[in-house]
Design an enzyme around this catalytic site. Structure first.
Site, mmCIF file in Angstrom:
data_model
loop_
_atom_site.group_PDB
_atom_site.id
_atom_site.type_symbol
_atom_site.label_atom_id
_atom_site.label_comp_id
_atom_site.label_asym_id
_atom_site.label_seq_id
_atom_site.Cartn_x
_atom_site.Cartn_y
_atom_site.Cartn_z
ATOM 1 N N ASP A 112 -1.604 5.154 -3.207
ATOM 2 C CA ASP A 112 -1.658 3.726 -2.918
ATOM 3 C C ASP A 112 -1.827 3.482 -1.420
ATOM 4 O OD1 ASP A 112 0.829 4.796 -2.410
ATOM 5 O OD2 ASP A 112 1.971 3.240 -3.439
ATOM 6 N N ASP A 118 1.225 5.929 4.948
ATOM 7 C CA ASP A 118 1.929 5.254 6.040
ATOM 8 C C ASP A 118 2.198 6.274 7.141
ATOM 9 O OD1 ASP A 118 3.542 3.751 7.663
ATOM 10 O OD2 ASP A 118 4.921 3.101 6.123
ATOM 11 N N ARG A 163 4.667 -5.629 -7.666
ATOM 12 C CA ARG A 163 3.626 -4.649 -8.000
ATOM 13 C C ARG A 163 2.468 -5.311 -8.736
ATOM 14 N NH1 ARG A 163 5.644 0.531 -7.035
ATOM 15 N NH2 ARG A 163 7.848 0.844 -7.414
HETATM 16 P P1 IMP Z 1 4.642 7.755 3.979
HETATM 17 O O1 IMP Z 1 5.348 9.018 3.606
HETATM 18 O O2 IMP Z 1 5.313 7.077 5.153
HETATM 19 O O3 IMP Z 1 3.167 7.931 4.201
HETATM 20 O O4 IMP Z 1 4.884 6.734 2.796
HETATM 21 C C1 IMP Z 1 4.139 6.763 1.653
HETATM 22 C C2 IMP Z 1 4.766 5.941 0.549
HETATM 23 O O5 IMP Z 1 5.647 4.943 1.068
HETATM 24 C C3 IMP Z 1 3.708 5.201 -0.217
HETATM 25 O O6 IMP Z 1 3.193 5.977 -1.268
HETATM 26 C C4 IMP Z 1 4.456 3.967 -0.685
HETATM 27 O O7 IMP Z 1 5.112 4.219 -1.888
HETATM 28 C C5 IMP Z 1 5.466 3.717 0.408
HETATM 29 N N1 IMP Z 1 4.986 2.713 1.380
HETATM 30 C C6 IMP Z 1 4.493 2.936 2.616
HETATM 31 N N2 IMP Z 1 4.115 1.793 3.204
HETATM 32 C C7 IMP Z 1 4.356 0.816 2.313
HETATM 33 C C8 IMP Z 1 4.146 -0.616 2.336
HETATM 34 O O8 IMP Z 1 3.652 -1.235 3.298
HETATM 35 N N3 IMP Z 1 4.511 -1.279 1.209
HETATM 36 C C9 IMP Z 1 5.038 -0.660 0.116
HETATM 37 N N4 IMP Z 1 5.246 0.659 0.056
HETATM 38 C C10 IMP Z 1 4.909 1.398 1.146
#
Ligand code: IMP
Length: 189
Positions: free
Chosen positions: A109, A112, A174
């Site tokens: 999705d 981040d 969602r």
């Molecule tokens: P990362 O490990 O920081 O890249 O985070 C990845 C996961 O965090 C994604 O698959 C989402 O489930 C969640 N996430 C990151 N940013 C957002 C956001 O802006 N809204 C909702 N969920 C997020």
């Protein structure tokens, strides 16, 4: 966009519209279809729950263009109830099948910090896939803390918390059909 849904009052700003999502999903699927034209099939691995909407739309367009797709899901926990990444990944649901020799495309999705993705890529690489690539609907480039190779990106968006099209805040929003930013007052509830 329909007015007057229960969530309309909670969304401060739309970041990516339904139409933009539809067009970009088509483009991404066309690109993947071309890149995998000689593959017998591709195995799409979706990360629950956020990737469900994107996976459903992407798989249908790609399936029509070919090659044939198979679909798998993994569930991991990384965020809990909050809005910042912990970097701690826990497998809640593993793959149901062996992926040895398969062309795997991880369907995400949002990327981040990249911490979750980096962990997942190492995990999939250890399972002897023929190839592993990533398609993500959204990416927040400013927030990237670890280098990750993401071949297909839908939209680069600013580093702010977004909901909709699969993405949640505390398990809500969602089903919102676009990607948007919530009003600050929602977080104070
Ligand atoms: P990362 O490990 O920081 O890249 O985070 C990845 C996961 O965090 C994604 O698959 C989402 O489930 C969640 N996430 C990151 N940013 C957002 C956001 O802006 N809204 C909702 N969920 C997020």
């Amino acid at each position: 966009m329909a007015e007057g849904n229960w969530y309309t009052a909670d969304v401060e700003r739309v970041v990516v519209t339904e139409e933009q999502i539809r067009e970009r999903v088509d483009e991404l699927a066309k690109q993947v279809s071309t890149d995998y034209a000689t593959a017998e099939s591709v195995l799409l691995v979706g990360v629950l729950k956020g990737a469900v909407m994107f996976m459903a739309d992407f798989a249908r367009v790609l399936g029509r263009l070919g090659p044939p797709v198979e679909v798998e899901f993994m569930a991991i926990s990384s965020y809990g109830q909050g809005t910042t990444s912990s970097g701690v990944v826990r497998i809640l649901k593993d793959l149901d099948r062996d992926i040895t020799g398969r062309h795997v495309i991880l369907v995400e999705d949002i990327v981040d910090s990249g911490l979750t993705l980096s962990w997942l890529l190492k995990y999939l690489a250890s399972r002897s896939a023929a190839s592993v690539e990533v398609v993500t609907l959204l990416r927040k480039p400013d927030a990237l803390k670890v280098p990750v190779n993401v071949r297909y990106v839908g939209f680069d968006i600013p580093s702010e918390f977004v909901v909709g099209y699969g993405l949640d805040y505390a398990e809500r929003y969602r089903e919102v059909p676009y990607v948007g930013v919530l009003r600050p007052s929602v977080y104070a509830r």
